[in-house]
Design a protein around this motif. Sequence first.
Motif, PDB file in Angstrom:
ATOM      1  N   ASP A 105     -87.108  74.288  94.426  1.00  0.00           N
ATOM      2  CA  ASP A 105     -87.442  73.252  93.781  1.00  0.00           C
ATOM      3  C   ASP A 105     -86.363  72.665  92.844  1.00  0.00           C
ATOM      4  O   ASP A 105     -85.754  73.189  92.254  1.00  0.00           O
ATOM      5  CB  ASP A 105     -88.478  73.651  92.477  1.00  0.00           C
ATOM      6  CG  ASP A 105     -88.910  72.630  91.543  1.00  0.00           C
ATOM      7  OD1 ASP A 105     -88.347  71.553  91.658  1.00  0.00           O
ATOM      8  OD2 ASP A 105     -89.797  72.763  90.772  1.00  0.00           O
ATOM      9  N   ALA A 108     -86.282  71.809  88.943  1.00  0.00           N
ATOM     10  CA  ALA A 108     -86.526  72.913  88.011  1.00  0.00           C
ATOM     11  C   ALA A 108     -85.346  73.693  87.444  1.00  0.00           C
ATOM     12  O   ALA A 108     -84.359  74.001  87.952  1.00  0.00           O
ATOM     13  CB  ALA A 108     -87.542  73.991  88.536  1.00  0.00           C
ATOM     14  N   SER A 112     -86.506  77.419  83.291  1.00  0.00           N
ATOM     15  CA  SER A 112     -87.774  77.522  83.599  1.00  0.00           C
ATOM     16  C   SER A 112     -88.380  78.419  84.612  1.00  0.00           C
ATOM     17  O   SER A 112     -89.405  79.016  84.616  1.00  0.00           O
ATOM     18  CB  SER A 112     -88.178  75.997  84.229  1.00  0.00           C
ATOM     19  OG  SER A 112     -87.575  76.056  85.645  1.00  0.00           O
ATOM     20  N   TRP A 113     -87.454  78.815  85.523  1.00  0.00           N
ATOM     21  CA  TRP A 113     -87.752  80.072  86.260  1.00  0.00           C
ATOM     22  C   TRP A 113     -88.110  81.400  85.451  1.00  0.00           C
ATOM     23  O   TRP A 113     -88.959  81.953  85.961  1.00  0.00           O
ATOM     24  CB  TRP A 113     -86.885  80.082  87.397  1.00  0.00           C
ATOM     25  CG  TRP A 113     -86.835  79.015  88.415  1.00  0.00           C
ATOM     26  CD1 TRP A 113     -85.867  77.975  88.485  1.00  0.00           C
ATOM     27  CD2 TRP A 113     -87.455  79.297  89.630  1.00  0.00           C
ATOM     28  NE1 TRP A 113     -86.125  77.190  89.707  1.00  0.00           N
ATOM     29  CE2 TRP A 113     -87.118  77.739  90.422  1.00  0.00           C
ATOM     30  CE3 TRP A 113     -88.332  79.983  90.205  1.00  0.00           C
ATOM     31  CZ2 TRP A 113     -87.793  77.799  91.671  1.00  0.00           C
ATOM     32  CZ3 TRP A 113     -88.861  79.776  91.598  1.00  0.00           C
ATOM     33  CH2 TRP A 113     -88.594  78.587  92.221  1.00  0.00           C
ATOM     34  N   ARG A 116     -91.188  80.808  83.173  1.00  0.00           N
ATOM     35  CA  ARG A 116     -92.379  80.809  84.083  1.00  0.00           C
ATOM     36  C   ARG A 116     -92.550  82.370  84.848  1.00  0.00           C
ATOM     37  O   ARG A 116     -93.928  82.516  84.798  1.00  0.00           O
ATOM     38  CB  ARG A 116     -92.370  79.914  85.303  1.00  0.00           C
ATOM     39  CG  ARG A 116     -92.459  78.405  84.494  1.00  0.00           C
ATOM     40  CD  ARG A 116     -92.484  77.316  85.491  1.00  0.00           C
ATOM     41  NE  ARG A 116     -93.827  77.496  86.565  1.00  0.00           N
ATOM     42  CZ  ARG A 116     -93.498  77.375  87.888  1.00  0.00           C
ATOM     43  NH1 ARG A 116     -92.438  77.143  88.463  1.00  0.00           N
ATOM     44  NH2 ARG A 116     -94.536  77.601  88.767  1.00  0.00           N
ATOM     45  N   ASP A 139     -87.135  70.797  77.712  1.00  0.00           N
ATOM     46  CA  ASP A 139     -87.526  71.097  79.044  1.00  0.00           C
ATOM     47  C   ASP A 139     -88.386  72.405  78.952  1.00  0.00           C
ATOM     48  O   ASP A 139     -89.337  72.421  79.872  1.00  0.00           O
ATOM     49  CB  ASP A 139     -86.185  72.225  79.298  1.00  0.00           C
ATOM     50  CG  ASP A 139     -86.181  72.658  80.721  1.00  0.00           C
ATOM     51  OD1 ASP A 139     -86.529  72.139  81.751  1.00  0.00           O
ATOM     52  OD2 ASP A 139     -85.762  73.486  80.842  1.00  0.00           O
ATOM     53  N   PHE A 143     -92.824  72.312  81.283  1.00  0.00           N
ATOM     54  CA  PHE A 143     -93.219  73.136  82.297  1.00  0.00           C
ATOM     55  C   PHE A 143     -94.428  73.861  81.424  1.00  0.00           C
ATOM     56  O   PHE A 143     -95.310  74.516  82.230  1.00  0.00           O
ATOM     57  CB  PHE A 143     -92.302  73.975  83.115  1.00  0.00           C
ATOM     58  CG  PHE A 143     -91.328  74.811  82.200  1.00  0.00           C
ATOM     59  CD1 PHE A 143     -91.731  75.995  82.024  1.00  0.00           C
ATOM     60  CD2 PHE A 143     -90.189  74.315  81.879  1.00  0.00           C
ATOM     61  CE1 PHE A 143     -90.964  76.676  81.146  1.00  0.00           C
ATOM     62  CE2 PHE A 143     -89.352  75.159  81.310  1.00  0.00           C
ATOM     63  CZ  PHE A 143     -89.778  76.396  80.875  1.00  0.00           C
ATOM     64  N   GLU A 154     -92.413  80.779  95.204  1.00  0.00           N
ATOM     65  CA  GLU A 154     -91.583  80.892  94.107  1.00  0.00           C
ATOM     66  C   GLU A 154     -91.367  82.248  93.672  1.00  0.00           C
ATOM     67  O   GLU A 154     -90.356  82.588  93.245  1.00  0.00           O
ATOM     68  CB  GLU A 154     -92.299  80.249  92.860  1.00  0.00           C
ATOM     69  CG  GLU A 154     -92.296  78.567  92.767  1.00  0.00           C
ATOM     70  CD  GLU A 154     -93.026  77.674  91.939  1.00  0.00           C
ATOM     71  OE1 GLU A 154     -92.998  76.656  91.589  1.00  0.00           O
ATOM     72  OE2 GLU A 154     -94.170  78.417  91.303  1.00  0.00           O
TER      73      GLU A 154
END
Length: 253
Positions: A105, A108, A112-113, A116, A139, A143, A154
């Motif tokens: 992605d 992203a 965010s990784w 999440r 940011d 998400f 992912e």
Amino acid sequence: MEKYDQYGLWDYVKGLKAEGLIRHWGFSFHDTADFLDELLTEHPDAEFVQLQINYADWEDEIVQSKACYEVAVKHGKPVVVMEPVKGGTLAGLPSNVRTIFEEVDKSASPASWAIRFAASLPNVMVVLSGMSSMEQMEDNLSFMRDFKPLDEAENAAIEKARITFASIDKIPCTSCGYCVPGCPMEIRIPNIFRVMNTYKVYGQLAVAKREYNFARGSSSASDCIGCGQCEGACPQHLPIIDLLAEVAEVLEA
Ligand code: SF4
Ligand code: SF4
């Protein structure tokens, strides 16, 4: 645990709940999974635990994110996640790790990784994310408002990133602490090596210097007088004197 028992903190917090001053109680935890198991066995009425969870330390022997999470699951305690971005370290990634994520992605953010990953764990109740700017807030909201757990591709990227981090050459200190008590300069050698390893892996000098200033306490790597006591005590036979000199050069500059 001794202090908590000695000062009656468990009863104190339960008393606050009985008086209606708090609704729920739990505790924040920075130790081994075995100790967490012991605590939750002795205090089964704790309603949640707050754990350090991030994908880079998921299988780390010292942080034990995964092992602690599994203990919380075993005891049926929801988890509040702290440090999902590892104190900001996972917000700026080395290029080889950044590429892994961009292949999945492009848009992203690195943070965010990390967030999440923590929020995708089924037993997680809340993810605490420190934010210091409007940009970071926006940011995070982008998400988390319409949250989607990590999918298979992912999760595979996270695993690849973790393997890449683990393959980076680090100081092989196990934090056993055998070198510390005899140091005439009271240098916190394992703490200092831990910060240096974080720098080696993530390459963020400003973050590492900030952590170093906290981790070293009142003695610095440059205070070493080369007496050699620590090297005789180290089961890993590390060249501690030279390694401390390297740390001083990088983190005290
Ligand atoms: S060599 Fe340096 S770090 Fe090791 S015990 Fe002596 S003063 Fe402490
Ligand atoms: S004795 Fe060696 S392995 Fe143990 S904490 Fe000290 S430097 Fe690390």
